[in-house]
Design a protein around this motif. Sequence first.
Motif, PDB file in Angstrom:
ATOM      1  N   CYS A   1       8.445 -15.830   2.280  1.00 40.78           N
ATOM      2  CA  CYS A   1       9.916 -15.840   2.178  1.00 40.78           C
ATOM      3  C   CYS A   1      10.383 -17.035   1.358  1.00 40.78           C
ATOM      4  O   CYS A   1      11.260 -16.914   0.491  1.00 40.78           O
ATOM      5  CB  CYS A   1      10.553 -15.896   3.565  1.00 40.78           C
ATOM      6  N   LEU A   2       9.819 -18.197   1.633  1.00 41.65           N
ATOM      7  CA  LEU A   2      10.208 -19.404   0.907  1.00 41.65           C
ATOM      8  C   LEU A   2       9.845 -19.309  -0.578  1.00 41.65           C
ATOM      9  O   LEU A   2      10.622 -19.719  -1.440  1.00 41.65           O
ATOM     10  CB  LEU A   2       9.568 -20.637   1.545  1.00 41.65           C
ATOM     11  N   LEU A   3       8.692 -18.739  -0.881  1.00 44.62           N
ATOM     12  CA  LEU A   3       8.290 -18.576  -2.275  1.00 44.62           C
ATOM     13  C   LEU A   3       9.188 -17.581  -3.009  1.00 44.62           C
ATOM     14  O   LEU A   3       9.542 -17.791  -4.178  1.00 44.62           O
ATOM     15  CB  LEU A   3       6.823 -18.137  -2.356  1.00 44.62           C
ATOM     16  N   ILE A   4       9.575 -16.523  -2.333  1.00 49.50           N
ATOM     17  CA  ILE A   4      10.507 -15.560  -2.946  1.00 49.50           C
ATOM     18  C   ILE A   4      11.848 -16.237  -3.188  1.00 49.50           C
ATOM     19  O   ILE A   4      12.466 -16.062  -4.245  1.00 49.50           O
ATOM     20  CB  ILE A   4      10.650 -14.302  -2.072  1.00 49.50           C
ATOM     21  N   LEU A   5      12.306 -17.020  -2.225  1.00 52.82           N
ATOM     22  CA  LEU A   5      13.558 -17.762  -2.410  1.00 52.82           C
ATOM     23  C   LEU A   5      13.494 -18.682  -3.622  1.00 52.82           C
ATOM     24  O   LEU A   5      14.438 -18.739  -4.421  1.00 52.82           O
ATOM     25  CB  LEU A   5      13.868 -18.589  -1.164  1.00 52.82           C
ATOM     26  N   ASP A   6      12.397 -19.416  -3.750  1.00 49.19           N
ATOM     27  CA  ASP A   6      12.223 -20.284  -4.919  1.00 49.19           C
ATOM     28  C   ASP A   6      12.428 -19.476  -6.198  1.00 49.19           C
ATOM     29  O   ASP A   6      13.170 -19.874  -7.089  1.00 49.19           O
ATOM     30  CB  ASP A   6      10.821 -20.899  -4.962  1.00 49.19           C
TER      31      ASP A   6
ATOM     32  N   SER B   1      -2.539 -15.822  -2.561  1.00 49.84           N
ATOM     33  CA  SER B   1      -3.251 -16.117  -1.321  1.00 49.84           C
ATOM     34  C   SER B   1      -2.495 -15.543  -0.126  1.00 49.84           C
ATOM     35  O   SER B   1      -3.053 -15.374   0.949  1.00 49.84           O
ATOM     36  CB  SER B   1      -3.458 -17.626  -1.158  1.00 49.84           C
ATOM     37  N   VAL B   2      -1.208 -15.220  -0.313  1.00 50.37           N
ATOM     38  CA  VAL B   2      -0.432 -14.526   0.717  1.00 50.37           C
ATOM     39  C   VAL B   2      -0.856 -13.060   0.687  1.00 50.37           C
ATOM     40  O   VAL B   2      -0.848 -12.431  -0.370  1.00 50.37           O
ATOM     41  CB  VAL B   2       1.087 -14.645   0.438  1.00 50.37           C
ATOM     42  N   SER B   3      -1.241 -12.519   1.826  1.00 52.13           N
ATOM     43  CA  SER B   3      -1.703 -11.131   1.882  1.00 52.13           C
ATOM     44  C   SER B   3      -0.583 -10.169   1.484  1.00 52.13           C
ATOM     45  O   SER B   3       0.606 -10.485   1.628  1.00 52.13           O
ATOM     46  CB  SER B   3      -2.201 -10.786   3.282  1.00 52.13           C
ATOM     47  N   ASP B   4      -0.970  -9.002   1.016  1.00 51.90           N
ATOM     48  CA  ASP B   4       0.023  -7.995   0.654  1.00 51.90           C
ATOM     49  C   ASP B   4       0.874  -7.611   1.854  1.00 51.90           C
ATOM     50  O   ASP B   4       2.084  -7.428   1.739  1.00 51.90           O
ATOM     51  CB  ASP B   4      -0.662  -6.741   0.077  1.00 51.90           C
ATOM     52  N   GLU B   5       0.242  -7.513   3.020  1.00 51.73           N
ATOM     53  CA  GLU B   5       0.972  -7.159   4.240  1.00 51.73           C
ATOM     54  C   GLU B   5       2.047  -8.205   4.566  1.00 51.73           C
ATOM     55  O   GLU B   5       3.190  -7.862   4.878  1.00 51.73           O
ATOM     56  CB  GLU B   5      -0.004  -7.023   5.408  1.00 51.73           C
ATOM     57  N   ASP B   6       1.691  -9.486   4.495  1.00 50.58           N
ATOM     58  CA  ASP B   6       2.668 -10.546   4.763  1.00 50.58           C
ATOM     59  C   ASP B   6       3.753 -10.577   3.697  1.00 50.58           C
ATOM     60  O   ASP B   6       4.936 -10.804   3.993  1.00 50.58           O
ATOM     61  CB  ASP B   6       1.982 -11.913   4.852  1.00 50.58           C
ATOM     62  N   PHE B   7       3.367 -10.319   2.457  1.00 46.89           N
ATOM     63  CA  PHE B   7       4.350 -10.292   1.374  1.00 46.89           C
ATOM     64  C   PHE B   7       5.371  -9.180   1.612  1.00 46.89           C
ATOM     65  O   PHE B   7       6.582  -9.410   1.548  1.00 46.89           O
ATOM     66  CB  PHE B   7       3.657 -10.102   0.019  1.00 46.89           C
ATOM     67  N   ILE B   8       4.901  -7.982   1.895  1.00 47.91           N
ATOM     68  CA  ILE B   8       5.805  -6.858   2.129  1.00 47.91           C
ATOM     69  C   ILE B   8       6.713  -7.151   3.327  1.00 47.91           C
ATOM     70  O   ILE B   8       7.918  -6.911   3.277  1.00 47.91           O
ATOM     71  CB  ILE B   8       5.014  -5.551   2.319  1.00 47.91           C
ATOM     72  N   SER B   9       6.149  -7.700   4.386  1.00 46.44           N
ATOM     73  CA  SER B   9       6.956  -8.065   5.559  1.00 46.44           C
ATOM     74  C   SER B   9       8.035  -9.068   5.193  1.00 46.44           C
ATOM     75  O   SER B   9       9.174  -8.980   5.665  1.00 46.44           O
ATOM     76  CB  SER B   9       6.071  -8.648   6.665  1.00 46.44           C
ATOM     77  N   SER B  10       7.696 -10.018   4.332  1.00 40.08           N
ATOM     78  CA  SER B  10       8.675 -11.045   3.962  1.00 40.08           C
ATOM     79  C   SER B  10       9.814 -10.455   3.127  1.00 40.08           C
ATOM     80  O   SER B  10      10.969 -10.837   3.298  1.00 40.08           O
ATOM     81  CB  SER B  10       8.009 -12.207   3.230  1.00 40.08           C
ATOM     82  N   VAL B  11       9.493  -9.522   2.235  1.00 41.26           N
ATOM     83  CA  VAL B  11      10.556  -8.895   1.433  1.00 41.26           C
ATOM     84  C   VAL B  11      11.539  -8.194   2.354  1.00 41.26           C
ATOM     85  O   VAL B  11      12.754  -8.369   2.245  1.00 41.26           O
ATOM     86  CB  VAL B  11       9.973  -7.917   0.389  1.00 41.26           C
ATOM     87  N   PHE B  12      11.014  -7.406   3.300  1.00 44.28           N
ATOM     88  CA  PHE B  12      11.905  -6.701   4.212  1.00 44.28           C
ATOM     89  C   PHE B  12      12.610  -7.656   5.182  1.00 44.28           C
ATOM     90  O   PHE B  12      13.735  -7.397   5.596  1.00 44.28           O
ATOM     91  CB  PHE B  12      11.181  -5.565   4.934  1.00 44.28           C
ATOM     92  N   TYR B  13      11.978  -8.760   5.515  1.00 40.70           N
ATOM     93  CA  TYR B  13      12.636  -9.772   6.350  1.00 40.70           C
ATOM     94  C   TYR B  13      13.888 -10.291   5.637  1.00 40.70           C
ATOM     95  O   TYR B  13      14.934 -10.475   6.251  1.00 40.70           O
ATOM     96  CB  TYR B  13      11.674 -10.928   6.655  1.00 40.70           C
ATOM     97  N   LEU B  14      13.780 -10.504   4.326  1.00 37.82           N
ATOM     98  CA  LEU B  14      14.913 -11.022   3.553  1.00 37.82           C
ATOM     99  C   LEU B  14      16.041 -10.009   3.403  1.00 37.82           C
ATOM    100  O   LEU B  14      17.152 -10.370   3.004  1.00 37.82           O
ATOM    101  CB  LEU B  14      14.443 -11.517   2.182  1.00 37.82           C
ATOM    102  N   THR B  15      15.776  -8.735   3.746  1.00 40.66           N
ATOM    103  CA  THR B  15      16.845  -7.730   3.698  1.00 40.66           C
ATOM    104  C   THR B  15      17.568  -7.597   5.037  1.00 40.66           C
ATOM    105  O   THR B  15      18.564  -6.876   5.123  1.00 40.66           O
ATOM    106  CB  THR B  15      16.305  -6.329   3.305  1.00 40.66           C
ATOM    107  N   ARG B  16      17.075  -8.267   6.065  1.00 39.25           N
ATOM    108  CA  ARG B  16      17.710  -8.167   7.385  1.00 39.25           C
ATOM    109  C   ARG B  16      19.176  -8.571   7.306  1.00 39.25           C
ATOM    110  O   ARG B  16      19.543  -9.470   6.550  1.00 39.25           O
ATOM    111  CB  ARG B  16      16.991  -9.057   8.391  1.00 39.25           C
ATOM    112  N   GLU B  17      20.010  -7.916   8.101  1.00 38.66           N
ATOM    113  CA  GLU B  17      21.442  -8.193   8.116  1.00 38.66           C
ATOM    114  C   GLU B  17      21.744  -9.649   8.432  1.00 38.66           C
ATOM    115  O   GLU B  17      22.657 -10.244   7.852  1.00 38.66           O
ATOM    116  CB  GLU B  17      22.124  -7.300   9.158  1.00 38.66           C
ATOM    117  N   ASP B  18      20.987 -10.241   9.357  1.00 39.39           N
ATOM    118  CA  ASP B  18      21.260 -11.621   9.745  1.00 39.39           C
ATOM    119  C   ASP B  18      20.735 -12.637   8.724  1.00 39.39           C
ATOM    120  O   ASP B  18      21.082 -13.811   8.794  1.00 39.39           O
ATOM    121  CB  ASP B  18      20.701 -11.923  11.141  1.00 39.39           C
TER     122      ASP B  18
END
Length: 147
Positions: free
Chosen positions: A29-34, A59-76
Motif C-alpha cells: 500500500c505504501l509503495l503504491i501511494l509513493d 519481493s511483494v507477493s502477487d497475492e499481497d499486491f492484489i490485496s493492497s490494491v483492493f485495500y486502497l479502494t475501501r470506502e474508509d
Amino acid sequence: MNSSLRDSYFHQVIRSRKFSEYSDVKLSCLLILDYLIIAGRDLEVTFSFDELRENVDHSVSDEDFISSVFYLTREDIDILEQGFSAWREVEARFVPVKFDKVNRMIDSNTFSHPFTGEELTEEQFYDEVIYFFGVTQNFLDHKNDTF
C-alpha cells in the motif's frame, strides 16, 4: 522514500492501520501511494493492475499486491476507485461499463458482453471486461496534506 512522502496524510492513514504481520500488504500500500503521489495522477488517468505492479517491489507477493490494491479502494480509505471497461465496436475503443452492471453479472455468474449482449463464458468475460483503477477525488484533495 523522501521525508515529505513519509509524512503524507495517506501514508499516516495506512501506517496507523492494523495489518497481518505475515504479509506485505501494508508495505505494498505504501509503495503504491509513493507511485501515485510521485506520478502526479489525476481523475482523467486510469491504470491497470499491471501498471501498478510495475511500480511495486517484486519481493511483494502477487497475492499481497492484489490485496493492497483492493485495500486502497475501501470506502474508509478512499484512495483508488475501481472501474471496468469493454471494447465498444461502434466507437472502436474501450468504454467504461457501469460498475453495478458488471457486479450483477459476477454475482449471478451469468456473463455477457456489456455492450453487445453476446453470452460469454466466465473466462471470456474476464478477457473482454477489463479492470481499471483511478484515483479518487478524496486522494487528489488530500495527497499533499501532511501531519
